[in-house]
Design an enzyme around this catalytic site. Structure first.
Site, mmCIF file in Angstrom:
data_model
loop_
_atom_site.group_PDB
_atom_site.id
_atom_site.type_symbol
_atom_site.label_atom_id
_atom_site.label_comp_id
_atom_site.label_asym_id
_atom_site.label_seq_id
_atom_site.Cartn_x
_atom_site.Cartn_y
_atom_site.Cartn_z
ATOM 1 C CD GLU A 255 -3.321 2.502 1.008
ATOM 2 O OE1 GLU A 255 -3.295 2.293 1.961
ATOM 3 O OE2 GLU A 255 -2.146 3.570 0.222
ATOM 4 C CD GLU B 257 0.256 9.999 1.450
ATOM 5 O OE1 GLU B 257 0.576 9.394 2.721
ATOM 6 O OE2 GLU B 257 -1.339 9.810 2.530
ATOM 7 C CB SER C 1 -11.101 6.473 5.458
ATOM 8 O OG SER C 1 -10.288 7.519 5.024
ATOM 9 N N GLY D 256 -4.205 3.712 7.462
ATOM 10 C CA GLY D 256 -3.545 5.981 8.356
ATOM 11 C C GLY D 256 -3.409 5.997 9.320
ATOM 12 N N GLY D 257 -5.136 7.161 8.810
ATOM 13 C CA GLY D 257 -5.404 7.783 10.708
ATOM 14 C C GLY D 257 -5.651 7.420 11.347
ATOM 15 C CG ASN E 160 1.431 4.476 6.153
ATOM 16 O OD1 ASN E 160 2.975 5.243 6.621
ATOM 17 N ND2 ASN E 160 1.233 5.072 5.108
ATOM 18 C CD1 TRP E 161 1.500 4.510 12.986
ATOM 19 C CD2 TRP E 161 3.370 4.430 13.911
ATOM 20 N NE1 TRP E 161 1.177 3.589 13.585
ATOM 21 C CE2 TRP E 161 2.346 3.466 14.929
ATOM 22 C CE3 TRP E 161 4.015 4.453 15.072
ATOM 23 C CZ2 TRP E 161 2.152 2.977 15.933
ATOM 24 C CZ3 TRP E 161 4.266 4.702 16.177
ATOM 25 C CH2 TRP E 161 3.584 3.706 16.578
ATOM 26 C CE LYS E 162 -0.823 7.907 5.934
ATOM 27 N NZ LYS E 162 -2.079 8.616 5.244
ATOM 28 N N GLY F 202 -7.163 9.115 3.898
ATOM 29 C CA GLY F 202 -7.592 10.686 4.543
ATOM 30 C C GLY F 202 -8.331 11.244 4.211
HETATM 31 C C1 PEP Z 1 -3.358 5.658 3.838
HETATM 32 O O1 PEP Z 1 -2.282 6.505 3.650
HETATM 33 O O2 PEP Z 1 -2.791 4.156 3.680
HETATM 34 C C2 PEP Z 1 -3.796 5.164 4.387
HETATM 35 C C3 PEP Z 1 -4.701 4.431 4.476
HETATM 36 O O3 PEP Z 1 -4.215 5.904 5.320
HETATM 37 P P1 PEP Z 1 -6.156 6.408 6.002
HETATM 38 O O4 PEP Z 1 -6.402 5.276 6.761
HETATM 39 O O5 PEP Z 1 -5.809 7.753 6.298
HETATM 40 O O6 PEP Z 1 -7.533 6.221 5.117
#
Ligand code: PEP
Length: 249
Positions: free
Chosen positions: A166, A96, A212, A233-234, A9-11, A172
């Site tokens: 999640e 989010e 994460s 995400g990140g 997920n590049w947001k 994040g």
């Molecule tokens: C997400 O936003 O779905 C996510 C899991 O982010 P991160 O991996 O950065 O915690």
């Protein structure tokens, strides 16, 4: 059908130029895998990403959509618009969206139904807040999120559902649920679905963990029997990290 999935997920990150560069690097480094690999760029970059990945095994998915067919919904996009550019999977209910855009279980139920009615796959995100976990309320919260958003679907519609558990406190933050916490919740999710439908619906749905996930913890999380992959995400914004996570599955 239950599959292994790693989705990025590049947001709200990456311009089109940056998107193309990252996709080129990812495509070049993509390992052989039987897992499905997906990336969700921001809406404006979806057509460019689809064009770039036309001969690739990486699927381009969307981060959100509206439930209506069309109409006066400024700033929104519909299932038909996504399908028309070759996007067949959409993330719905990311924490989010819930936290910053006021998306409720009721609204998310409409979005999931609209996606499924169009034959799209809905990747439904849910998970408890830190206070819920601290107070021991996390199972009840997760159960009510599932019930409110998904349990009015008929059993056949579950072929088009992917779940992404999640925990909000792990997104994040660098804080990850332990592999045991992830497995415990994923098993609970499957049991809850089996009770609402039957074991074949519960056993067939892919349940991803998100929060994460990094190259260093992915293999252990993915080794758990009820964890079918990850929503990342990140770490999905860095080709080498995302590739390492794909290799971990
Ligand atoms: C997400 O936003 O779905 C996510 C899991 O982010 P991160 O991996 O950065 O915690």
């Amino acid at each position: 059908m239950r599959s292994k999935i790693v989705a990025g997920n590049w947001k709200m990150n990456k311009t089109l130029t940056e998107t193309e560069a990252l996709l080129a690097e990812l495509s070049a480094k993509l390992p052989d895998t039987d897992a499905m690999v997906m990336i969700a760029p921001t809406h404006v970059n979806l057509p460019g990403a689809v064009r770039n990945l036309v001969h690739s095994a990486i699927e381009v998915i969307a981060q959100n959509m509206h439930f209506a067919e069309s109409g006066a919904f400024t700033g929104e996009i519909s299932a038909d618009m996504l399908l028309d550019i070759g996007v067949e999977t959409v993330i719905i209910g990311h924490s989010e969206r819930r936290a910053y855009f006021g998306e409720t279980d009721g609204l998310l139920a409409k979005k999931v139904s609209a996606a499924v009615a169009k034959g799209m796959k809905a990747m439904f995100c849910f998970g408890e807040e830190l206070e819920d976990r601290k107070s021991g309320n996390h199972f009840a919260v997760v159960e009510s999120q599932l019930k409110n958003a998904l349990f009015s679907l008929d059993a056949a519609a579950w072929d088009n559902i992917v779940l992404a558990y999640e925990p909000v406190w792990a997104i994040g933050t660098g804080e990850t649920a332990s592999p045991e916490q992830a497995q415990e919740m994923h098993a609970f999710i499957r049991k809850t679905i089996a009770e609402a439908y039957d074991t074949s619906v519960a056993d067939d749905v892919s349940i991803l963990y998100g929060g994460s996930v990094k190259p260093g913890n992915a293999a252990e999380i993915f080794s758990k029997p009820d964890v079918d992959g990850g929503l990342i995400g990140g770490a999905s914004l860095v080709a080498d990290d995302f590739v390492a996570i794909i290799k971990a599955i």
